[in-house]
Design an enzyme around this catalytic site. Structure first.
Site, mmCIF file in Angstrom:
data_model
loop_
_atom_site.group_PDB
_atom_site.id
_atom_site.type_symbol
_atom_site.label_atom_id
_atom_site.label_comp_id
_atom_site.label_asym_id
_atom_site.label_seq_id
_atom_site.Cartn_x
_atom_site.Cartn_y
_atom_site.Cartn_z
ATOM 1 N N ASP A 93 0.897 -1.227 -0.123
ATOM 2 C CA ASP A 93 0.101 0.018 0.158
ATOM 3 C C ASP A 93 1.002 1.037 0.010
ATOM 4 O OD1 ASP A 93 -1.953 1.624 -0.003
ATOM 5 O OD2 ASP A 93 -2.640 1.581 2.419
ATOM 6 N N SER A 94 0.422 2.414 -0.559
ATOM 7 C CA SER A 94 1.250 3.648 -0.762
ATOM 8 C C SER A 94 1.275 4.284 0.618
ATOM 9 C CB SER A 94 0.638 4.477 -1.764
ATOM 10 O OG SER A 94 -0.778 4.956 -1.247
ATOM 11 N N GLY A 95 0.613 3.996 1.559
ATOM 12 C CA GLY A 95 0.833 4.799 2.927
ATOM 13 C C GLY A 95 -0.382 5.863 2.754
ATOM 14 N N GLY A 96 -1.198 5.971 1.806
ATOM 15 C CA GLY A 96 -2.073 7.166 1.757
ATOM 16 C C GLY A 96 -3.008 7.191 2.886
ATOM 17 N N ASP A 147 -2.699 8.131 -2.485
ATOM 18 C CA ASP A 147 -4.306 8.700 -2.864
ATOM 19 C C ASP A 147 -4.617 9.438 -1.547
ATOM 20 O OD1 ASP A 147 -4.257 6.275 -1.357
ATOM 21 O OD2 ASP A 147 -6.419 6.249 -1.649
ATOM 22 N N GLN A 191 -11.497 6.685 -5.627
ATOM 23 C CA GLN A 191 -12.099 7.614 -4.740
ATOM 24 C C GLN A 191 -13.392 8.322 -4.775
ATOM 25 O OE1 GLN A 191 -11.188 7.367 -1.348
ATOM 26 N NE2 GLN A 191 -9.035 6.518 -1.608
ATOM 27 N N GLY A 218 -11.178 3.914 0.385
ATOM 28 C CA GLY A 218 -12.201 4.703 1.128
ATOM 29 C C GLY A 218 -13.451 4.215 1.574
ATOM 30 N N ASP A 268 -7.663 -7.720 1.386
ATOM 31 C CA ASP A 268 -6.868 -7.629 2.627
ATOM 32 C C ASP A 268 -7.618 -7.190 3.798
ATOM 33 O OD1 ASP A 268 -5.562 -4.981 3.515
ATOM 34 O OD2 ASP A 268 -6.342 -4.803 1.506
ATOM 35 N N CYS A 306 -12.190 -28.065 10.019
ATOM 36 C CA CYS A 306 -11.085 -27.037 9.563
ATOM 37 C C CYS A 306 -9.780 -28.243 9.885
ATOM 38 C CB CYS A 306 -10.605 -25.992 10.646
ATOM 39 S SG CYS A 306 -9.078 -25.193 10.240
ATOM 40 N N CYS A 308 -6.407 -26.856 9.533
ATOM 41 C CA CYS A 308 -5.307 -26.029 10.005
ATOM 42 C C CYS A 308 -4.444 -26.745 11.141
ATOM 43 C CB CYS A 308 -5.497 -24.637 10.404
ATOM 44 S SG CYS A 308 -6.147 -24.464 11.886
ATOM 45 N N CYS A 311 -6.180 -26.860 14.654
ATOM 46 C CA CYS A 311 -7.394 -27.540 14.678
ATOM 47 C C CYS A 311 -6.838 -28.851 14.863
ATOM 48 C CB CYS A 311 -8.590 -27.354 13.830
ATOM 49 S SG CYS A 311 -9.201 -25.426 14.057
ATOM 50 N N HIS A 337 -4.959 -20.192 12.878
ATOM 51 C CA HIS A 337 -6.150 -20.582 12.457
ATOM 52 C C HIS A 337 -7.183 -19.524 11.708
ATOM 53 C CE1 HIS A 337 -10.379 -22.280 12.446
ATOM 54 N NE2 HIS A 337 -10.586 -20.994 13.220
#
Length: 390
Positions: A93-96, A147, A191, A218, A268, A306, A308, A311, A337
């Protein structure tokens, strides 16, 4: 090897898509969930854990890695992949959003954003060109443009001016990085706040530049679930069909399924790891608060459906003990998990789209989760820079 940026759609079910995105560090099967490794580490788990859980791509953050340890230091060590020993794709991510969160200690101008470090108060400046330079040093597979993220409740006039500036910044980002240079892709960010027409205007402007992919920014900034879904359902299907679509910093299981139904491919959020550290775990039967006394002598697995590591090997009683004893292992097992659950949700979505059963899958999870967690969406690429991160 396919050229980075190639995006192939294999199946559709309504607006939902099943596709493959090629990057310099491998293929990404979509829809995909990306665990968040803000500072070059997904909290409490290692790269081997992520691989075993099925992670295809992780996310890092330009703002945080610039402040600590420094993008130039990372570059001298061969880039972020080598630095953190992760040989699969990385999105930065750009940090905006992080700068947006620092509303009391930053100044926005046409040139960029001046802000003070949350670590020591030192003064810094991000121009669009600087944001891309940092990401080039990090060597991420997918870079995001700088942005301005407008908060929920901002008036229409300011939102309109802001999206125009975001477009100008996006054009400057594009101008300093030739498409496909060094195998790095660049995504533009839509945006426009909570105005459908402004969202369309932002998208139209970005299409003129253009980019290898497009993101919805946004959202998850304090709005209701209804407002978020209104914008998502409006702009998602209008994004370019032939390019990957990314919803930034969202969400709960139902947010992700809603996004997929609107045609979004990539997601994400820090929710899995943040909730794990707070003892809240996502399962195929609903959320589990492992702190509860009812699990004190429960010898069953956290989630019987599950596979994983957590579990397969540990009981609810043990997980409760670790959490109440504040053992570090609790963070790892809980995080493993939750990450596995979100990755499995995305895998099931891919399979359901291929089989024409996505509506059935969504209805299944709707029955389990409903709108639960609507106030827990915040966090992800777009999360506030506190002392502790996801």
């Amino acid at each position: 090897m396919p050229v980075p940026g190639r995006f192939t759609i294999h199946a559709r079910d309504g607006k939902a898509r099943r596709a493959t995105l090629h990057t310099a560090h491998g293929e990404i099967q979509t829809p995909v969930f990306m665990p968040v490794g803000t500072q070059g580490s997904v909290k409490a788990v290692g790269p081997d854990d992520l691989l075993q859980a099925g992670s295809q791509i992780i996310l890092g953050n330009t703002y945080h890695l610039y402040l600590r340890p420094g993008d130039e230091l990372v570059a001298r060590r061969g880039g972020l992949h080598r630095f953190m020993s992760w040989d699969k794709p990385i999105l930065t991510d750009s940090g905006g959003f992080q700068v947006f969160s620092l509303s009391t200690i930053r100044k926005i101008s046409e040139k960029g954003v001046e802000f003070r470090s949350y670590l020591d108060g030192s003064k810094h400046f991000f121009s669009p060109e600087k944001a891309i330079s940092i990401q080039q040093n990090l060597g991420s597979d997918i870079m995001m443009v700088l942005d301005e993220c407008v908060g929920y409740g901002a008036d229409r006039e300011y939102t309109a001016r802001s999206l125009e500036r975001t477009t100008r910044w996006a054009r400057r980002c594009r101008e300093v990085h030739t498409p496909g240079a060094d195998g790095q892709l660049m995504f533009g960010i839509i945006q426009g706040g909570f105005h459908e027409d402004l969202r369309e205007e932002s998208l139209g402007q970005l299409l003129e530049i253009p980019f290898e992919g497009y993101a919805i920014g946004g959202l998850s900034v304090g709005e209701s679930t209804e407002d978020m879904y209104r914008i998502l359902n409006h702009i998602g299907p209008r994004m370019p069909e032939e390019k990957p679509r990314y919803l930034m910093g969202v969400g709960t299981p139902m947010d992700i399924l809603e996004g997929i139904e609107s045609g979004v491919d990539m997601f994400d959020c820090v929710l899995p790891t943040r909730n794990a550290r707070n003892g809240t775990l996502f399962t195929s039967q609903g959320k589990v608060n492992i702190k509860r006394a009812e699990f004190r002598e429960d010898d069953g697995p956290l989630d019987p459906n599950c596979q994983c590591y957590t579990c397969r090997n540990f009981s609810r009683a043990y997980l409760r003990h670790l959490y109440t004893a504040r053992e570090i292992l609790s963070y790892r097992l809980n995080s493993l998990h939750n990450i596995a659950f979100f990755l499995e949700l995305a895998r099931q979505a891919r399979e359901a789209i291929e089989g024409g059963r996505f509506a059935e899958l969504k209805a299944h999870y709707q029955g389990i989760y409903g709108t639960d967690g609507r106030n827990q969406r915040k966090g992800g690429a777009h999360h506030k820079p506190k002392r502790r991160f996801g």
